[in-house]
Scaffold this active site. Structure first.
Site, PDB file in Angstrom:
ATOM      1  N   CYS A 105       0.834  -1.209   0.000  1.00 22.56           N
ATOM      2  CA  CYS A 105       0.000   0.000   0.000  1.00 22.56           C
ATOM      3  C   CYS A 105       0.861   1.249   0.000  1.00 22.56           C
ATOM      4  O   CYS A 105       1.586   1.516   0.953  1.00 22.56           O
ATOM      5  CB  CYS A 105      -0.905   0.038   1.223  1.00 22.56           C
ATOM      6  SG  CYS A 105      -1.088  -1.550   2.041  1.00 22.56           S
ATOM      7  N   PHE A 243      28.533  -4.164 -28.617  1.00 24.17           N
ATOM      8  CA  PHE A 243      29.007  -4.868 -29.820  1.00 24.17           C
ATOM      9  C   PHE A 243      30.401  -4.421 -30.252  1.00 24.17           C
ATOM     10  O   PHE A 243      30.651  -4.239 -31.447  1.00 24.17           O
ATOM     11  CB  PHE A 243      27.995  -4.685 -30.966  1.00 24.17           C
ATOM     12  CG  PHE A 243      26.673  -5.339 -30.687  1.00 24.17           C
ATOM     13  CD1 PHE A 243      26.542  -6.721 -30.786  1.00 24.17           C
ATOM     14  CD2 PHE A 243      25.565  -4.598 -30.304  1.00 24.17           C
ATOM     15  CE1 PHE A 243      25.329  -7.344 -30.516  1.00 24.17           C
ATOM     16  CE2 PHE A 243      24.347  -5.204 -30.029  1.00 24.17           C
ATOM     17  CZ  PHE A 243      24.228  -6.583 -30.140  1.00 24.17           C
ATOM     18  N   ARG A 245      33.571  -5.127 -31.339  1.00 22.64           N
ATOM     19  CA  ARG A 245      34.229  -6.293 -31.940  1.00 22.64           C
ATOM     20  C   ARG A 245      35.077  -5.834 -33.116  1.00 22.64           C
ATOM     21  O   ARG A 245      34.562  -5.266 -34.073  1.00 22.64           O
ATOM     22  CB  ARG A 245      33.174  -7.283 -32.458  1.00 22.64           C
ATOM     23  CG  ARG A 245      32.290  -7.865 -31.357  1.00 22.64           C
ATOM     24  CD  ARG A 245      31.103  -8.605 -31.948  1.00 22.64           C
ATOM     25  NE  ARG A 245      30.193  -9.049 -30.884  1.00 22.64           N
ATOM     26  CZ  ARG A 245      29.081  -9.744 -31.074  1.00 22.64           C
ATOM     27  NH1 ARG A 245      28.722 -10.087 -32.295  1.00 22.64           N
ATOM     28  NH2 ARG A 245      28.325 -10.110 -30.054  1.00 22.64           N
TER      29      ARG A 245
END
Lengths: 260, 260
Positions: A105, A243, A245
């Site tokens: 609540c 990513f 890479r």
């Protein structure tokens, strides 16, 4: 203790089946006691246990600085780590905060409380970085990630300057690997405010919260970030790169801190 | 609600940098209330929330069968799931078991208690399978794993017969995906004792414990198992298959239940 274990397997390849040996990654139950109270059992890789113990308790709010630690004892054979903290009250309070079942609540969720408490913790120090520097530390990072190459089952994590890897850790869990990094930084008093976190795993909100607590301005991953991680990084002033890479990377947030 | 979100990124490729749009996977905070008490906030993908709610509570021991459930309400906009269970005592007991900080004197760790309680639960029904059947369901599974292909950030999980995929779920968390599977099986009264679990993620002890609870005789993964998963699978009579890719797979435990 070895980080891997040799098991007998049957290897299937097309119509052939061969009895062979294979290497699997160790999953090691490590139980943490704080001031003689059992807190949790982590499932982890059995290395850098002291660092994991300290880093985990830091991430969970049990300790806030090196000076909170009285002493540490690791029983590697039994898989137990004991830490004694100077301020038992603070620990109990934090513990309750984490585990209490709050009433439904009029209270927000625990999660949003966590978020709120971090909104004020914007990154103070930005870092100037060149894309080539990131490519070079990612190359170093990939060369170091040997356990993954052997077993295909472990995450790597590193704390880096814009030139070199300063701390490198591996674990079966993304969070454990990061906790080991921050544990070691705390134990060896290495500043994290002008550093980069590199991780092999996905960048989720939890990775972001842990890094923000240590005021790390840049997080780089070989993998993807989640929507919530992107939102929080924007809010907190953290540069998020995914990513990463070879010659490629995606910059998700706070582009200006990078120089190209 | 979408499972992905479009964000603006800078894409670096060699010396070039481009402003582009990218798709990131949603990370959605989902708070669970049991009989109006807040239990936990899971960070998950915003689909199959009812299944996740039921599966998570089953895995954690809050409910043991469909008949324990009185009613369920999901408020997707607010990220809240309400479940009302008939037996409040049982729930409270389990809850305490999970969260209590046990005393360090003379008591084993929570983890070993969990292991112990499963040692007696050996798989009763073994499954006869041909390697070609596994290769075929892995092919089906790979075709279905679309969200991963789009975003690179999600785990897939499936419950299969030796012919077909019966339930398929995706989530940013390996455990959530498996909980969704078992939640759906419970809600739709699908027997799991003669089925196979397929997962894109690593097989850790926790994945094994969850599957053993539902008496699943075979677990197949594209990734690696951990040492503890191999030990527990041996103990529990579960067939563990890792690195199932194309024409290849490694069988780690309980070879005899497979026919080649």
């Amino acid at each position: 203790m070895d980080s891997t274990k040799t098991v007998n397997i049957i290897r299937i390849k097309g119509k052939e089946s061969m009895n062979e040996e294979d290497i699997v990654i160790m999953e090691y139950p490590f139980t943490i006691f704080v001031n003689d109270e059992e807190i949790i059992t982590l499932l982890c890789s059995p290395n850098s246990l002291k660092e994991l113990l300290v880093g985990f308790l830091y991430s969970e709010g049990f300790l806030t600085s090196f000076s909170d630690i009285d002493r540490i004892r690791i029983d590697k054979d039994k898989g137990i780590g004991y830490i004694y903290l100077k301020n038992i009250n603070k620990f109990n309070e934090k513990l309750r905060g984490k585990r209490t079942i709050t009433s439904g609540c009029g209270k927000g969720t625990l999660f949003y409380n966590v978020l709120d408490s971090f909104k004020s913790k914007k990154i103070e120090k930005s870092l100037s970085l060149q894309a080539d520097e990131i490519k070079e530390i990612v190359r170093q990072f990939n060369r170091k990630s040997e356990l993954f190459l052997t077993t295909g089952g472990v995450h790597s994590c590193a704390l880096c300057s814009n030139q070199d890897i300063i701390i490198f850790e591996e674990d079966i869990g993304r969070h454990n690997a990061l906790d080991k990094i921050f544990g070691k930084a705390l134990l060896e008093k290495i500043d994290t405010k002008d550093k980069i976190i590199l991780t092999s795993g996905r960048i989720s909100s939890e990775i972001l919260i842990k890094s923000a607590k240590r005021q790390v301005p840049v997080i780089v991953s070989r993998s993807a970030p989640t929507s919530l991680a992107v939102e929080m990084a924007t809010e907190l002033g953290i540069t998020l790169i995914g990513f990463a890479r070879g010659e490629k990377m995606n910059i998700y947030t706070n582009f200006p801190s990078l120089i190209f």
